[in-house]
Design a protein around this motif. Structure first.
Motif, PDB file in Angstrom:
ATOM      1  N   ASN A  55       0.817  -1.212   0.000  1.00  0.00           N
ATOM      2  CA  ASN A  55       0.000   0.000   0.000  1.00  0.00           C
ATOM      3  C   ASN A  55       0.849   1.259   0.000  1.00  0.00           C
ATOM      4  O   ASN A  55       0.514   2.236  -0.677  1.00  0.00           O
ATOM      5  N   ARG A  88      -4.459   0.643  -9.674  1.00  0.00           N
ATOM      6  CA  ARG A  88      -5.237  -0.087  -8.659  1.00  0.00           C
ATOM      7  C   ARG A  88      -5.269  -1.583  -8.973  1.00  0.00           C
ATOM      8  O   ARG A  88      -5.158  -2.415  -8.076  1.00  0.00           O
ATOM      9  N   ASN A  89      -5.397  -1.952 -10.251  1.00  0.00           N
ATOM     10  CA  ASN A  89      -5.393  -3.367 -10.633  1.00  0.00           C
ATOM     11  C   ASN A  89      -4.054  -4.023 -10.311  1.00  0.00           C
ATOM     12  O   ASN A  89      -4.011  -5.161  -9.824  1.00  0.00           O
ATOM     13  N   GLN A  91      -1.973  -3.028  -7.979  1.00  0.00           N
ATOM     14  CA  GLN A  91      -1.915  -3.108  -6.520  1.00  0.00           C
ATOM     15  C   GLN A  91      -2.723  -4.310  -6.013  1.00  0.00           C
ATOM     16  O   GLN A  91      -2.238  -5.079  -5.193  1.00  0.00           O
ATOM     17  N   ASN A  92      -3.926  -4.471  -6.530  1.00  0.00           N
ATOM     18  CA  ASN A  92      -4.767  -5.596  -6.108  1.00  0.00           C
ATOM     19  C   ASN A  92      -4.121  -6.936  -6.448  1.00  0.00           C
ATOM     20  O   ASN A  92      -4.205  -7.887  -5.671  1.00  0.00           O
ATOM     21  N   LYS A  93      -3.463  -7.003  -7.591  1.00  0.00           N
ATOM     22  CA  LYS A  93      -2.780  -8.240  -7.983  1.00  0.00           C
ATOM     23  C   LYS A  93      -1.673  -8.569  -6.984  1.00  0.00           C
ATOM     24  O   LYS A  93      -1.541  -9.718  -6.550  1.00  0.00           O
ATOM     25  N   ILE A  95      -1.488  -7.567  -3.869  1.00  0.00           N
ATOM     26  CA  ILE A  95      -2.108  -7.905  -2.586  1.00  0.00           C
ATOM     27  C   ILE A  95      -2.578  -9.354  -2.602  1.00  0.00           C
ATOM     28  O   ILE A  95      -2.355 -10.101  -1.655  1.00  0.00           O
ATOM     29  N   LYS A  96      -3.215  -9.761  -3.697  1.00  0.00           N
ATOM     30  CA  LYS A  96      -3.737 -11.129  -3.774  1.00  0.00           C
ATOM     31  C   LYS A  96      -2.623 -12.174  -3.685  1.00  0.00           C
ATOM     32  O   LYS A  96      -2.863 -13.284  -3.229  1.00  0.00           O
ATOM     33  N   LYS A 104      -8.546 -14.285  -0.380  1.00  0.00           N
ATOM     34  CA  LYS A 104      -8.773 -13.742  -1.724  1.00  0.00           C
ATOM     35  C   LYS A 104     -10.259 -13.580  -1.995  1.00  0.00           C
ATOM     36  O   LYS A 104     -10.690 -12.583  -2.585  1.00  0.00           O
ATOM     37  N   PHE A 107     -11.424 -10.636  -0.071  1.00  0.00           N
ATOM     38  CA  PHE A 107     -10.889  -9.428  -0.707  1.00  0.00           C
ATOM     39  C   PHE A 107     -11.707  -9.083  -1.952  1.00  0.00           C
ATOM     40  O   PHE A 107     -12.082  -7.921  -2.146  1.00  0.00           O
ATOM     41  N   ASP A 108     -11.992 -10.078  -2.787  1.00  0.00           N
ATOM     42  CA  ASP A 108     -12.789  -9.844  -3.990  1.00  0.00           C
ATOM     43  C   ASP A 108     -14.172  -9.312  -3.637  1.00  0.00           C
ATOM     44  O   ASP A 108     -14.675  -8.388  -4.289  1.00  0.00           O
ATOM     45  N   GLN A 111     -13.919  -5.729  -2.613  1.00  0.00           N
ATOM     46  CA  GLN A 111     -13.710  -4.862  -3.769  1.00  0.00           C
ATOM     47  C   GLN A 111     -15.012  -4.639  -4.524  1.00  0.00           C
ATOM     48  O   GLN A 111     -15.287  -3.530  -4.995  1.00  0.00           O
TER      49      GLN A 111
END
Length: 140
Positions: A55, A88-89, A91-93, A95-96, A104, A107-108, A111
Motif C-alpha cells: 500500500n 489499482r489493478n 496493486q490488487n494483484k 495484494i492477492k 482472496k 478481498f474480492d 472490492q
C-alpha cells in the motif's frame, strides 16, 4: 423566554447536524485503512507487514491524482481514471499474491462492495466536470 428556548433548541439541532456531517465526511488515514483491511481479511503479522508495504508503494504512485483531478478537463479526467484503474489493478494483484484462497474471496467481495458504493455515491449521480473550466458532464 419562550423565544430563547426555541433559539437554543434550533442552535442545538444545527450543531448536532453539523457535527454528524463532519464526522461522516472524514476520510480514514492509510493506517486506519490498513488496520481495517487486516482485521477484515484476518491477516497474520507477516501478511500485514507485506500488505502495508504494498500500500505504501502504491500510495506514492497515486499521491498527486486528487490534485490533478481538481483542475482536469473531462478528457484529462477520463485519462487519469484509466491510469488510476491500471495502478489499482496492479496493486490488487500484488495484494492477492500474499493472501490465502479464503482471504482472496473476502478481498474480492470487499472490492465488489467498494465498487458498488462508488457507483451509488450521491444517489447514483456522479460528479460533473470542473465548472470553473467550463467543463460539465452531458445532462448536467
Amino acid at each position: 423566554m419562550k423565544l430563547t428556548g426555541i433559539l437554543l433548541f434550533v442552535l442545538l439541532v444545527v450543531s448536532q447536524i453539523s457535527y454528524a456531517q463532519s464526522e461522516q465526511g472524514q476520510r480514514m488515514s492509510q493506517e486506519q485503512r490498513n488496520e481495517m483491511m487486516a482485521k477484515n481479511l484476518g491477516l497474520d503479522d507477516a501478511q500485514k507487514a507485506k500488505f502495508e508495504k504494498i500500500n505504501a508503494k502504491y500510495q506514492e504512485k497515486t499521491s498527486g491524482f486528487r490534485e490533478k483531478m481538481r483542475s482536469a478537463t473531462d478528457e484529462e479526467r477520463r485519462e487519469l481514471f484509466a491510469e488510476m484503474r491500471e495502478i489499482r489493478n496492479a496493486q490488487n494483484k500484488e495484494i492477492k499474491e500474499i493472501l490465502t484462497d479464503e482471504q482472496k474471496q473476502k478481498f474480492d467481495q470487499m472490492q465488489k462492495e467498494r465498487e458498488q458504493r462508488w457507483q451509488n455515491r450521491g444517489n447514483g449521480e456522479r460528479r460533473g466536470g470542473n465548472p470553473r473550466n467550463g467543463d460539465v458532464r452531458p445532462g448536467k
